[in-house]
Design a protein around this motif. Sequence first.
Motif: not given
Length: 392
Positions: A199-203, A210-211, A224-229
Motif C-alpha cells: 500500500x502506498x499513500x496511506x495518508x 496535516x491537511x 478522550x482516547x488520545x488517538x491520532x490521525x
Amino acid sequence: MQYRKDKKGEDISILGYGCMRFIRKGASIDIDKAEREVMEAVKAGVNYFDTAYIYPGSEAALGEILERNGCREKIKIATKLPHYLMKSVQGAEKLFQEELRRLRTDYVDYYLMHMLGDTDTWERLERMGIQQWLQEKMSLGQIKNVGFSYHGSTAMFKKLVDAYGWDFCQIQYNYMDEHSQAGAEGLKYANAKGLPVIIMEPLRGGRLVDLLPASAKELFRKDPQGRTAAEMAFKWLYDQPEVTCVLSGMNSIEMVRENIKTASECPAGCLTEDDKALIGKVKEEILKSVKVGCTGCGYCMPCPSGVDIPGAFRCYNAAYSEGKRSGRHDYRFTALRKNPAGASQCIGCGKCERRCPQGIEIRKELKNVVKELEGIEYKAIKAGARLLRLFG
C-alpha cells in the motif's frame, strides 16, 4: 514488529519505509539525517524499503546508508523500472544496471513496473521482450520478485493482475480511496489471486494528517482516547488481512517511532467499533467540502472518449477537500497513461449521465474539472507524455 507473508512465504514487515520523502539539505538528500531514521526503523524490524529510479537521489542515498551500516542482507529493497523512459530491453538493462550501482547491490528483492497504467502499455513492453528479460534476471538472482505499481480504475487493475504471473503489486489505498482507484475491490481481487499487496499513500501524502479540515483535526484533538490521525489511518489498513505492507514516507525520528508503535500493536481485525466511528466522523468532515457527489461506483464507465470519470471527480474533490496542489498532483496520472484519460477528452455524448445512479450532471462537472485541473503544468505533462509515446 509484525510481519505478513509474500508470495514465496517470506516475511515482510507490515510497515514499509517509503524513501521518496527523505529530507533534503540544499540540492541533495541530508544523508546523515536519513541514516538515523532508516536505522531506527531497521533496528525495530522494518525490512521493506521502497524507492524508485525517478526519486531524485533516493536510490543512491538508500544504497549508501545500507553499505555504511552493513545491513543489506537484513532488509528487502523494492525499486522500479521507469518503462516510460525506455525504447527497448537494452534500455531496460541500462536503467537496471544504473539502479544496482546506485543501490550498491547486485540484486533487487522486489522490482516493479513503475506506474503501469493499462494493459496496452504492458503489451507494448511484452512486444519489446520484457518478459524474457525479467525471466533472465530472475534466473540469475538479480531480481527476486516482479510486480507493478498502479494508479487507475478498478476494472483496469483487475486486467493487469491477470495479464502476467506477478509476484506482488502496489496500489494507492486509504480510507478516503476505499472505493476509488484499485480500491477495496481491487485489493481483494489481487489477494484472491495470491498476490501480496503493498500500500502506498496511506495518508495521501500526509493529507489525511496535516491537511485535514479544521473540524476533523478538532475531532482528534478532543478524542478522550488520545488517538491520532496517522494512527487511525494506519490502523484502518492493518485491520485488513489482504494488506501485506503499508509504506510510509517517514522523515523524522518521531514519525518513525510513532509508526513503529502502531505497526507493532495492530494485527488484522484490530479496528474497534469506536475506531470505526471516529474514522466515519472524520470522513464526514472531509466530504463536507466535496464538490461532486461521485461515489466512484463506475456505472458511468467506460467512457467512449476514454475519460476516467470517477478518477477525474476524485481529484477535483481532493482539490477542495485537501488543497489544489493535492488534486492537481493526483490528476496528472490521467495524462501519463498510454491512453490519456483527462476530462478535456469529453465530447458531450451524455451516455455517462444516463447511467449515473447519483444523477450527476457529468458533462457540466467535467468542464469544471478541466478549468480547475488542466492548467499549464498539466498540459506540459500531457505533451511530454505524448512525445514519449510517439518516440518510445
